[in-house]
Structures are given as structure tokens and as C-alpha cells.
Design a protein around this motif. Structure first.
Motif, PDB file in Angstrom:
ATOM      1  N   ASN A 225       0.841  -1.183   0.000  1.00 51.05           N
ATOM      2  CA  ASN A 225       0.000   0.000   0.000  1.00 51.05           C
ATOM      3  C   ASN A 225       0.894   1.258   0.000  1.00 51.05           C
ATOM      4  OD1 ASN A 225      -1.539   2.194   1.210  1.00 51.05           O
ATOM      5  ND2 ASN A 225      -3.102   0.665   1.641  1.00 51.05           N
ATOM      6  N   ALA A 227       0.344   4.317   0.676  1.00 48.67           N
ATOM      7  CA  ALA A 227       0.173   5.168   1.866  1.00 48.67           C
ATOM      8  C   ALA A 227       0.955   4.577   3.037  1.00 48.67           C
ATOM      9  CB  ALA A 227      -1.310   5.293   2.224  1.00 48.67           C
ATOM     10  N   GLN A 228       0.899   3.248   3.144  1.00 49.86           N
ATOM     11  CA  GLN A 228       1.654   2.603   4.220  1.00 49.86           C
ATOM     12  C   GLN A 228       3.157   2.730   3.968  1.00 49.86           C
ATOM     13  OE1 GLN A 228       0.667  -1.583   4.932  1.00 49.86           O
ATOM     14  NE2 GLN A 228       2.820  -1.777   5.510  1.00 49.86           N
ATOM     15  N   THR A 231       4.276   6.071   5.027  1.00 41.70           N
ATOM     16  CA  THR A 231       4.408   6.226   6.493  1.00 41.70           C
ATOM     17  C   THR A 231       5.677   5.544   6.982  1.00 41.70           C
ATOM     18  OG1 THR A 231       3.167   4.233   7.139  1.00 41.70           O
ATOM     19  CG2 THR A 231       1.897   6.264   6.798  1.00 41.70           C
ATOM     20  N   GLU A 232       6.034   4.410   6.365  1.00 37.30           N
ATOM     21  CA  GLU A 232       7.260   3.714   6.781  1.00 37.30           C
ATOM     22  C   GLU A 232       8.484   4.572   6.474  1.00 37.30           C
ATOM     23  OE1 GLU A 232       6.656   0.116   4.581  1.00 37.30           O
ATOM     24  OE2 GLU A 232       5.219  -0.671   6.036  1.00 37.30           O
ATOM     25  N   ILE A 234       8.564   7.929   6.071  1.00 43.06           N
ATOM     26  CA  ILE A 234       8.596   9.151   6.891  1.00 43.06           C
ATOM     27  C   ILE A 234       8.975   8.835   8.327  1.00 43.06           C
ATOM     28  CG2 ILE A 234       7.193  11.009   7.857  1.00 43.06           C
ATOM     29  CD1 ILE A 234       5.598  11.005   5.251  1.00 43.06           C
ATOM     30  N   SER A 235       8.429   7.745   8.844  1.00 40.09           N
ATOM     31  CA  SER A 235       8.700   7.458  10.257  1.00 40.09           C
ATOM     32  C   SER A 235      10.178   7.193  10.487  1.00 40.09           C
ATOM     33  CB  SER A 235       7.856   6.280  10.734  1.00 40.09           C
ATOM     34  OG  SER A 235       8.329   5.090  10.152  1.00 40.09           O
ATOM     35  N   PRO A 320      -4.954   2.786  -2.283  1.00 39.25           N
ATOM     36  CA  PRO A 320      -4.633   3.919  -3.146  1.00 39.25           C
ATOM     37  C   PRO A 320      -3.440   3.643  -4.064  1.00 39.25           C
ATOM     38  CG  PRO A 320      -4.301   4.481  -0.821  1.00 39.25           C
ATOM     39  CD  PRO A 320      -4.765   3.077  -0.855  1.00 39.25           C
TER      40      PRO A 320
ATOM     41  N   THR B 231       2.429   8.753  11.126  1.00 38.09           N
ATOM     42  CA  THR B 231       3.209   7.840  10.275  1.00 38.09           C
ATOM     43  C   THR B 231       3.979   6.840  11.144  1.00 38.09           C
ATOM     44  OG1 THR B 231       5.250   9.148  10.137  1.00 38.09           O
ATOM     45  CG2 THR B 231       3.540   9.625   8.514  1.00 38.09           C
ATOM     46  N   GLU B 232       4.448   7.289  12.295  1.00 38.74           N
ATOM     47  CA  GLU B 232       5.178   6.368  13.175  1.00 38.74           C
ATOM     48  C   GLU B 232       4.246   5.269  13.674  1.00 38.74           C
ATOM     49  OE1 GLU B 232       6.634   9.249  15.951  1.00 38.74           O
ATOM     50  OE2 GLU B 232       8.247   9.887  14.614  1.00 38.74           O
ATOM     51  N   ILE B 234       1.369   4.211  12.236  1.00 38.13           N
ATOM     52  CA  ILE B 234       0.928   3.329  11.151  1.00 38.13           C
ATOM     53  C   ILE B 234       2.060   2.405  10.708  1.00 38.13           C
ATOM     54  CG2 ILE B 234       0.178   3.256   8.737  1.00 38.13           C
ATOM     55  CD1 ILE B 234      -1.364   5.842   9.266  1.00 38.13           C
ATOM     56  N   SER B 235       3.274   2.949  10.619  1.00 40.14           N
ATOM     57  CA  SER B 235       4.364   2.113  10.111  1.00 40.14           C
ATOM     58  C   SER B 235       4.620   0.941  11.046  1.00 40.14           C
ATOM     59  CB  SER B 235       5.631   2.938   9.914  1.00 40.14           C
ATOM     60  OG  SER B 235       6.168   3.285  11.161  1.00 40.14           O
ATOM     61  N   HIS B 238       2.598  -3.009  10.819  1.00 41.88           N
ATOM     62  CA  HIS B 238       3.065  -4.224  10.131  1.00 41.88           C
ATOM     63  C   HIS B 238       4.511  -4.455  10.540  1.00 41.88           C
ATOM     64  CE1 HIS B 238      -0.215  -3.189   7.298  1.00 41.88           C
ATOM     65  NE2 HIS B 238      -0.257  -4.484   7.071  1.00 41.88           N
ATOM     66  N   VAL B 303      -4.143   0.994   4.710  1.00 39.39           N
ATOM     67  CA  VAL B 303      -4.406   2.430   4.822  1.00 39.39           C
ATOM     68  C   VAL B 303      -5.235   2.822   3.606  1.00 39.39           C
ATOM     69  CG1 VAL B 303      -3.398   4.722   4.983  1.00 39.39           C
ATOM     70  CG2 VAL B 303      -2.201   2.761   5.973  1.00 39.39           C
TER      71      VAL B 303
END
Lengths: 455, 455
Positions: A225, A227-228, A231-232, A234-235, A320, B231-232, B234-235, B238, B303
Motif C-alpha cells: 500500500n 500510503a503505508q 508512512t514507513e 517518513i517514520s 490507493p 506515520t510512526e 501506522i508504520s 506491520h 491504509v
């Protein structure tokens, strides 16, 4: 009575007229971001030019830029004396949301110690404080130094055209020091000199996966995904201490000196004041720096926006096709926006998985600026503040960016002294902006002393 | 000539008329999501009811629901024989973007082997295949089993009102088996039975920080950016294998049997086919499962949407006050949407930092469904397919959710056999949807055999 005293008394005797003139200036709806206000912007430039002429400034003209005009002025009757460049901007922020205003935005309204109206603070008020100080000296004696003026109409939209305008007029704006009243003070009782501003590098990061939005039921579990994935990515751009992990990000960051740590510790911007101003449940950031150092002297990486997939009401089970983040870095000496751009790309190269594609676009860059607090202009300002307030000013860096300061430093070679009377509760950029009149009067006296100190 | 053969020949002889009748049904713009189309939705229900009456169905009526009506019908002249509940929906998806259509959406157009038009596939076409099969048997002999009909008008909007409607009509819809032609086939040459559907739990996760959007220059570095905090969080949902980390998420997930692994391995949904269908550079997900098992038999967390801060053009240096994600989980036996809600809340309790506040809202839930492939209805379907295609059907689970299947199972106690002639390239829910006519004709013959097999 000496010349300084005469000028001070003149400034005190003319306060009512000064308020009327500022009110006239405020009445001009010089909103720079709005094409529909272009005639008002030009009216703002003309009003400022006419006022300079009234003061006796020799040469005043409107210089065209790629956008709104720059008002130039000069008074060079003191050969041998230093030349002070007065910076100001005659444009203001838009006024929405209008329903939150308690008085008409462009009708200056005095209530108690405050004058309300768009531009009263930030910065028609602050600019007029300097012009009133100049008038007071001009009318009561001999002006002690040479003057130049750079009044722009695009500060509120990022001084967009100044970067291409200044290189064409380098000699015109040469000066010994730029007096820039577009910064704020920590409080009405604490005169403040801002000696550093952070730079900016602003990016969009795009992550893409499938060629179109997918049904999350049919493909969820076998497609990464986007979006996921975003996030990975950015984090991972901060570690658990809040330190930025872009490769080489801190390589050119100047260490903070013991003197600056000491000066900053005197500021009233404590952890408690940050908690109170922001309303967050707890502060965050690099533990080894105080909040004031973290926001002023340390670089940062912020997510300014996130967008992917379905964001309207209700549930749409989309997987998305893409995701986007706006990410910007505040930069400190000696970081370079282009280098940070490369560092972000390197980070993506090292961390982006093979399951997605990505792109980094740089939208905007602005260099940091720092003024040597030992230069004669800053010392003259500090002395003027001590005379008026009866105490030494506080020195701080500000976390934001003011384009013109770095441009003058890098293009024209002029250092700026950032002062100004806007207070933290002046509501600049918001409805009901206001100018604290007692501070305004003190600013006029401070500027009178400053010009004499520069002699 | 035996009765089966007579019915088959009738269905072959009447294909042109069947196309004309389907074209009439397609002409009705029964878009369920659009209030403006309410009269057309009612026309759709009335057309379907009239058609049932024409077939000789004894009792046909429109039953009101909280939304669009359900068409009920019954033909119960075979005491002792099983009762088959025929499920269908007479509503269709909207047609935007209209400019991408090559033929008018509601004007059925035959080109080569295909009939184009909204609802040709998904599912006016598939419903008519059953009704045509029933007509063929009715007109040529004695119908072998009892029939009931449940034709809804809200499938494309999540069968929203069915969950409150069915408990009030439990006895009316009692049957031995539900024939549901709303699933697809893997290809025109591969008859397919869908025996499992995933459930759904759909959430919004909100993260909040400062009380208002802040200037990223003034506060960046000392306030935990809510977009970054999101983002932290959500990441971390998984691990690096693509396995969901919500506490207890897999506790009630049934292990996949050796038989199912074996059956699934026969499916032509290979890694290559997923790559081709999605256009992603590489697949993703739990390494220990094939893509077909990952999308059908394993639960997921996706997401579906991300929103925070400034997402328009250009650069705005905001430190956003809040950030939001739409997150949904596809669920498999024996997971429970409410338990997953609690698991997500527990995850947030365990991982959310003190620097932000958060909230989890559950927007939607839908249970999984699974049909015992050994039941007599599924066996009758499989035998019918083998007769028509000359090969055994493939068995698969589908990753999506079809509300009515779980509702019939849980509320009325009826198991569904999910078949249907829609093919992966039918463009359902998109412009230019189409029905593969050779498959449609085979479906009619399959259903004729099915009804006789159920005798």
C-alpha cells in the motif's frame, strides 16, 4: 536641550498625528497574495513613496520587479557617515476568516493600549515607527547618518521576486547596515534582538504503487500500500530522540557555542511557555537541547501535509495508487538547501522498498541568515534599547525564515539587525491583529537613539 | 428428448430475445447511491417484479426497507423438494467519469462477443442468466425444486438496510441454499466457485497535537508533529514481513488446511498475474503464503486514506494540529470486527507517545462468510459446471466482502453458493462494463443443470 532630546520630544508631541497617518496606511487593502487587490497594492507603494518624500528623502522611486514594485528611497547628505538601509514591507496578509474579526480589518480602531487593524503589527506599524523617528530627527535638527530605503510588496508571499530583483540593483542597496523591524519582541518589557533565522528546503515526496486505485479486498495483502509505504519512509526520517536521520544532515551544522547556550538560557521561552503556547500534552525533540535551541539553532524536518486515497466522509475500501507528503527542513548555518535535497534523495534511495516507486520534488528553498552580534549596527541597536528600556536586550534566533535577510547578506553583502515591536499576542496573520501602542512609542524612541548611536 | 435437453434447447433458441430483455433492464438507470435516481431505482424493482410474474412466480411483492425496496418472490409448488433462494441486485454503480465511455452507459450495445452497458455485468446480466434458465425449464416442463427470490436495490451501497430488514423477515427467506450469481469467474474457460469472503472492520484514526496549526519555523523541533506521529504509529502496524502487529490479531484466525493450500495452488492467480493486473514493480506480503492465499485466506490491514496539513499546490510551512488515517482490516474466520476494534485501540494505547492525543472511530463492520464446499448446493453447482465446461470448477476465496452472504448465513441460516459469469476484464464499477455473451449462455445452461441437480 540636545538634538536627541528634541527629537524625542517631537516624537512624543506628535503621537496623535502618527496614529492618524498609520490609520491612513492601514486603510489601503494591500493584500499581496490576491490578484484582485493589485490596485490596492500599488496604492500602498505610492502611499509609502509619498510619505518618504514628505520626510524630505531626496530621491524616491518605484522600481518594478517581476511582481509588486519595490519602493526605493535615498538621503545621502552625510558623506563619510555610515549608510543605514531601512527595510520594510507595505503588503499585508489576507483577512479570512472575516467572521472572526471584531472590528473592520482595514479601519484602524484604538481600544485601550492597542490599535487594531490588518497591518497594525506586521508591519505597517513597525515601518511607521522608523519613519516617525526619522521625521522627528529631520524636523528638529540635522540627520546624523545617510539613509536608503527598501520597501517591498511581497514579503507575505515569500519575497518571491526579490531574489531576481536584488542582483540587478546590488549597488543601489549597498549600505553599512540594514535596520529590519520585521521581527518581534519576546514581551513588551523585554527588548529583543533577533540575530539568526533558519533557512528552508521544502519538498514533495511522492510514492506510487499500482497503476490505478485498487479494491482493497481483492489486492490487500499482496500489494504494498503506497500510503503505508510512505508512512514507513517518513517514520524513519527521525530516530527515537527526534534527531533527523537523513544521511549527512548534521555534517555542516555549526556547534552551538557556550556563549549562545548561556544567552539562550536567559530567554523566557521555557518548556512551560512552549506547552502553554501550543497546548500539546508534552514537548518533543532532541533531549540534549533546550526547546529554545531546538527551535532556533537546530535544523528540523517537518511533515507539512499528507494526502492519499479516500479522505472524505465514510468508508471507501480503496487501496490507493499513490501517496504524497509535503516535507520541509528548517536549516541552520552552514547547511545548504541543495545539499539537503540530495540527502533526502539519498535517504529514499537507501530506504525505499522495491515494491513502490518514488519521486522527490523540491518546491522552495531559502537560505539561513545569521548576523554577527558584535557589528556596529547591532551594538548601536542594543545601546538604544538599553537607553529606552533601562535593560540590556535579549538575543535570540528565530526558527522561521525572512527571505530578505539572507538575500541582502548573500547578494548585496549587507547585514541586518532584526528588531521590531510585534508582540507574541499581536495576532499577526490572524483575525484581530493589533499594535501595542506603548511599545510602538518606545520603538520610535529606540530608533531615534539608534540613528544617533550610528553617527 | 429429456426435460433437461428441452430446457437447454429453449435457452439456445431464445438468446436474441434474452438479449432484448436484458437491454430493457439495462435501460433503467437504477443507480442506488444517487438520491436523484430514486424513481429509476423503483422502476428497476418494478421491472424485476414484473419479470418474475411473467415467469409464473406465484407471489411477487416489493417489500419496503429503510432504503430501496427488496423484491420478494416465491414459487413453492414442490412440497418435499428443496427450496432455492435466488439472490440478485437490481441496482448499479454510478457512471462517472462519463467522458471515458465509448457507448452510452444505459444503451446496451453488442460488439462481437460482448454486450456493453452499465449492469451488463454486475449484475443485471448475471441475474437474468438465472431468470432465463428458470424460464427455459418452466416453459418446457415441470420445475424440479421450490424457488424464492431476494432481489435488493442497495448492494452497490453496502446493502446498508438489509441488516435491519432481514431479522424482520427471517421465515420468509428460509431456504435450503442461496444461489448468488454476484461473484466472478477466474476466466471464461475456468468455472469458479467462490466459497469464502473476507469480513471488514473500517476505522478512522485521529492524532492531535497543538490546539491549532502552528508555524513550522517557530515550533518545529519542539512539538511532535501529529502527521509524523501518525506515520510512526501506522508504520508499526506491520512488521517487516508484512504481518499485522495489532495485539492478538491472529489469535482467532483459522489455520489454512493442506487441502485449501492444494486447491488454491491450482488457481491461475500466480505472482505474475498479480503483477500484470496491478502494475506494481514487485509484490509484497507475508512470504509464507502465496499471493492468492494472502488476498483470500489471510487478514490484512490497509491504509485507505491519509490527510493532514497543507495538501494543495505549493509550499505552506504549517505544523499541522492534527492528522487522520482511514484504516481498514479484511477479516477471515474466526475474527470478529469488534475484537479487531479493541485490538487497534490496544495497539494505540501501547504505542502512542505522550506527546499527542488520539482517537479511534469504527465506521463500518461486516462479517466474513465461508460456505462449506461439501454442502448439496455447492455440489450441485460443481456438477453443473463440470457438465457444461467439461472440467471441474476451481474453488477460491475472494478478498472482498459481499454483505448479504454473511447476513443470510448469520441471520436467516442459509448458506450461499457464489458463482457468476463476470470476468476479470469486464470493467465492472468502471466505464465500459461488458458481459461476455458466450459465458452468459454457458451460465444459463449451468443454472438449468443446477436446478435439475438439486431435485
Amino acid at each position: 536641550m540636545d538634538t536627541v532630546q528634541k527629537a524625542l520630544e517631537y516624537s512624543r508631541a506628535n503621537r496623535d498625528r502618527f496614529i492618524r497617518e498609520l490609520s491612513e496606511f492601514i486603510r489601503i487593502e494591500s493584500i499581496s497574495t490576491d490578484e484582485a487587490h493589485k490596485p490596492q497594492i500599488e496604492l500602498g507603494a505610492e502611499w509609502a513613496a509619498a510619505h518618504l518624500r514628505k520626510l524630505g528623502i531626496q530621491e524616491v522611486k518605484l522600481l518594478p520587479t517581476g511582481g509588486h514594485p519595490v519602493v526605493y528611497g535615498e538621503w545621502l547628505k552625510k558623506p563619510g557617515a555610515p549608510t543605514i538601509l531601512v527595510y520594510g514591507h507595505y503588503d499585508v496578509q489576507p483577512v479570512d476568516p472575516l467572521e472572526l474579526w471584531q472590528t473592520p480589518p482595514f479601519e484602524a480602531t484604538v481600544k485601550g493600549d492597542y490599535l487594531y487593524g490588518r497591518g497594525s503589527s506586521d508591519m505597517k506599524g513597525q515601518l511607521m515607527a522608523i519613519l516617525n523617528a526619522i521625521e522627528a530627527i529631520m524636523r528638529t535638527g540635522d540627520f546624523p547618518v545617510n539613509l536608503k530605503f527598501l520597501l517591498e510588496g511581497e514579503e507575505e508571499i515569500g519575497s518571491f521576486n526579490l531574489a531576481s530583483f536584488l542582483p540587478l540593483h546590488k549597488d543601489l542597496f549597498k549600505a553599512d547596515f540594514c535596520l529590519n523591524p520585521d521581527a518581534g519582541a519576546i514581551s513588551a518589557d523585554e527588548p529583543t534582538i533577533t540575530f539568526g533565522l533558519r533557512g528552508l528546503a521544502y519538498f514533495e515526496v511522492h510514492v506510487a504503487g499500482p497503476v490505478r486505485d485498487l479494491h482493497s479486498g481483492l489486492f490487500g495483502g499482496t500489494v504494498h500500500n503506497p500510503a503505508q509505504a510512505l508512512t514507513e519512509l517518513i517514520s524513519g526520517m527521525h530516530d527515537s530522540n527526534g534527531t533527523v536521520t537523513l544521511p549527512g544532515f548534521y555534517d555542516s551544522v555549526r556547534p552551538i557555542s557556550a556563549k549562545e547556550r548561556e544567552e539562550t538560557a536567559k530567554l523566557p521561552t521555557t518548556p512551560e511557555s512552549y506547552l502553554q503556547q501550543t497546548g500539546v500534552p508534552a514537548l518533543w525533540g532532541e533531549k540534549e537541547y533546550t526547546p529554545a535551541l531546538r527551535t532556533g539553532a537546530r535544523p528540523t524536518l517537518e511533515v507539512n501535509g499528507l494526502l492519499s486515497g479516500w479522505t472524505g466522509p465514510g468508508s471507501k475500501t480503496v487501496l490507493p495508487a499513490k501517496a504524497m507528503a509535503k516535507i520541509s527542513c528548517r536549516l541552520v548555518p552552514d547547511q545548504n538547501p541543495q545539499q539537503v535535497h540530495e540527502q533526502l534523495i539519498r535517504y529514499m534511495q537507501e530506504h525505499a522498498p522495491k515494491t513502490i516507486t518514488w519521486e522527490v520534488k523540491m518546491l522552495h528553498e531559502s537560505p539561513w541568515a545569521i548576523t554577527n552580534t558584535e557589528n556596529s549596527g547591532v551594538r548601536a541597536l542594543a545601546a538604544a534599547m538599553e537607553t529606552v528600556w533601562g535593560k540590556k536586550p535579549l538575543y535570540r534566533r528565530e526558527g522561521g525564515s525572512i527571505g530578505v535577510v539572507a538575500m541582502l547578506q548573500n547578494i548585496v553583502g549587507v547585514e541586518s539587525g532584526l528588531v521590531g515591536g510585534s508582540l507574541p499576542d499581536d495576532n499577526i496573520h490572524s483575525p484581530n491583529p493589533r499594535l501595542h501602542l506603548p511599545t510602538w512609542y518606545r520603538n520610535m524612541e529606540e530608533f531615534i537613539h539608534f540613528f544617533f548611536n550610528m553617527k
